[in-house]
Design a protein around this motif. Structure first.
Motif, short mmCIF file in Angstrom:
data_model
loop_
_atom_site.label_atom_id
_atom_site.label_comp_id
_atom_site.label_asym_id
_atom_site.label_seq_id
_atom_site.Cartn_x
_atom_site.Cartn_y
_atom_site.Cartn_z
N ALA A 169 -14.15 17.24 26.59
CA ALA A 169 -14.79 18.28 26.94
C ALA A 169 -15.26 19.22 25.69
O ALA A 169 -16.51 19.82 25.67
N SER A 170 -14.62 19.41 24.90
CA SER A 170 -14.49 20.44 23.89
C SER A 170 -15.07 19.69 22.51
O SER A 170 -15.58 20.43 21.56
N VAL A 171 -15.48 18.35 22.39
CA VAL A 171 -15.89 17.84 21.30
C VAL A 171 -17.41 18.14 21.04
O VAL A 171 -17.66 18.52 19.82
N PRO A 172 -18.41 18.48 22.03
CA PRO A 172 -19.60 18.95 21.55
C PRO A 172 -19.52 20.24 21.00
O PRO A 172 -20.36 20.35 20.03
N ASP A 173 -18.74 21.10 21.41
CA ASP A 173 -18.83 22.34 20.83
C ASP A 173 -18.18 22.29 19.39
O ASP A 173 -18.69 23.07 18.86
N THR A 174 -17.55 21.38 19.30
CA THR A 174 -16.56 21.22 17.81
C THR A 174 -17.80 20.72 16.96
O THR A 174 -18.06 21.09 15.59
N ILE A 175 -18.54 19.34 17.35
CA ILE A 175 -19.56 18.97 16.53
C ILE A 175 -20.66 19.89 16.18
O ILE A 175 -21.10 19.96 15.01
N PHE A 176 -21.09 20.72 16.99
CA PHE A 176 -22.46 21.53 16.68
C PHE A 176 -22.08 23.05 16.16
O PHE A 176 -23.03 23.84 16.19
N HIS A 177 -20.83 23.19 15.75
CA HIS A 177 -20.50 24.55 15.23
C HIS A 177 -20.50 24.17 13.85
O HIS A 177 -19.94 22.99 13.35
N THR A 178 -21.00 25.12 12.98
CA THR A 178 -21.09 25.00 11.47
C THR A 178 -20.96 26.42 11.04
O THR A 178 -21.21 27.18 11.48
N VAL A 179 -20.69 26.31 9.58
CA VAL A 179 -20.67 27.78 8.89
C VAL A 179 -22.38 27.85 8.21
O VAL A 179 -22.56 26.97 7.50
N LEU A 180 -22.87 28.81 8.74
CA LEU A 180 -24.26 29.18 8.33
C LEU A 180 -24.50 29.82 7.14
O LEU A 180 -23.28 30.00 6.34
N SER A 181 -25.59 30.07 6.50
CA SER A 181 -25.59 30.61 5.17
C SER A 181 -25.34 32.14 5.11
O SER A 181 -24.74 32.51 4.12
N ASP A 182 -24.91 32.68 6.34
CA ASP A 182 -24.50 34.19 6.44
C ASP A 182 -23.14 34.02 6.41
O ASP A 182 -22.55 35.03 6.78
N LYS A 183 -22.49 33.06 6.23
CA LYS A 183 -21.02 32.85 6.23
C LYS A 183 -20.39 33.22 7.76
O LYS A 183 -19.24 33.91 7.84
N SER A 184 -21.24 32.82 8.75
CA SER A 184 -20.71 32.97 10.24
C SER A 184 -20.63 31.55 10.61
O SER A 184 -21.25 30.64 10.23
N CYS A 185 -19.67 31.38 11.61
CA CYS A 185 -19.15 30.28 12.38
C CYS A 185 -19.98 30.16 13.73
O CYS A 185 -19.53 30.67 14.59
N HIS A 186 -21.16 29.33 13.71
CA HIS A 186 -21.83 29.53 14.86
C HIS A 186 -22.30 28.25 15.22
O HIS A 186 -22.25 27.04 14.38
N TYR A 187 -23.06 27.92 16.05
CA TYR A 187 -23.65 26.80 16.83
C TYR A 187 -24.87 26.46 15.79
O TYR A 187 -25.47 27.58 15.29
N SER A 188 -25.27 25.30 15.49
CA SER A 188 -26.20 25.03 14.38
C SER A 188 -27.45 25.12 15.01
O SER A 188 -28.37 25.46 14.08
#
Length: 340
Positions: A169-188
């Protein structure tokens, strides 16, 4: 890092993370810089305390279960894994504190791993509570269906199944999180954030419906039974479930309201600010849940208090007098051993 709620130009690229500060989640500019330092300091002190209390409390419960209690009891195994789930969540709090000061500085891999562990802890906690309630429902309402003790293989299968389900159940949240250009760990993308919130809301409501049904049936049966020990067991599980519900229900409601802001269905700046303040409070209540259960065991669990006295007696034998555990007459035919 200031709390600036995004403008229309960055609405689609800057999204909100479950475990980060509430920044850039509005569809219009709404500055809120004045309260950032106060919120950051409050979070730091609060989460440090939660981290310490959770580590001490849950490790103490694990020690009592392993040292004094029978792990042949499925209920005790559930309690043990619930503690492990809380400990897992507690280990994420230092990262949460660091994010308040430095945003995300740990790289892409740890961004995904952090969110994987966060959601595994979230899902496993509610699944364990739901299965505990169902198991207690079967033992009270349909005792003949659960007379046979669970084999070691079946107990291992149940626990493994819960952890595997939590991971999947946690896999989708893991896949769609990334480090954005503002150095934040967010959903893509915004759509993954919305999907995650609705999935959590649905799962939370579904589990609460199951739990509510089970307890209605349990209470109806207990009113016709004189077993005080069974009452104590059900009472503790009921309190654990209620504390979990009261801790996480406001958080789920606020997260749903944030999706309305993301979809620009709420555009009023003052309303957005109130949601922000509410979110900060609800997040602290929800994230502090990992240290609540050991306190409940102390106040409700008679045998657990007894074990703590035995520990204190070993350390300070002159201060603690141990008395025998009370015996409850009129026990059910099926009443598995537990540390209640």
């Amino acid at each position: 890092m200031a709390y600036t709620w995004g403008s229309d130009t960055d609405y689609e690229t800057t999204t909100f993370n479950y475990t980060d500060d509430l920044s850039d989640f509005s569809g219009h500019l709404c500055e809120n810089d004045d309260n950032f330092n106060l919120v950051t300091l409050n979070h730091t002190v609060f989460y440090v305390l939660v981290f310490v209390f959770s580590l001490v409390g849950n490790n103490l419960v694990v020690w009592v279960l392993v040292r004094y209690e029978s792990l042949e009891s499925l209920t005790n195994i559930f309690i043990l894994n619930l503690c492990l789930s809380d400990l897992l969540f507690s280990c994420l709090l230092p990262f949460l504190i660091a994010m308040h000061y430095y945003n995300w500085i740990f790289g892409e891999f740890l961004c995904k791993l952090y969110n994987l562990l966060f959601h595994i802890s979230l899902y496993s906690s509610i699944i364990f509570l739901m299965v505990m309630t169902v198991q207690r429902y079967l033992s009270v309402v349909h005792p003949l269906s659960s007379l046979g003790s669970y084999s070691r293989r079946s107990r291992a299968g149940i626990i493994t199944g819960i952890w595997v389900a939590s991971i999947l159940a946690s896999v989708p949240d893991t896949i769609f999180h990334t480090v954005l250009s503002d150095k934040s760990c967010h959903y893509s993308e915004l759509k993954w954030f919305l999907l995650s919130v609705y999935e959590h809301n649905f799962f939370f409501l579904f589990s609460m419906v199951i739990i509510l049904f089970c307890y209605v049936q349990i209470l109806r049966t207990l009113f016709r039974s004189p077993s005080k020990r069974r009452h104590r067991t059900v009472r503790l599980i009921f309190i654990i479930v209620m504390v979990y519900f009261l801790s996480w229900a406001p958080y789920n409601v606020i997260m749903f309201l944030i999706t309305l802001i993301k979809l620009q269905l709420i555009q009023n700046c003052e309303v957005s600010k109130h949601i922000f303040y509410s979110f900060e409070i609800c997040k602290e209540i929800a994230f502090s849940h990992c240290c609540f259960n050991p306190v409940l065991y102390v106040f409700v669990g008679i045998k657990f208090r007894r074990h703590l006295k035995m520990l204190c007696h070993r350390i300070w034998p002159w201060k603690w007098n141990l008395s025998p555990l009370p015996q409850s007459p009129g026990a059910f035919f099926y009443d598995e051993a537990s540390f209640y």
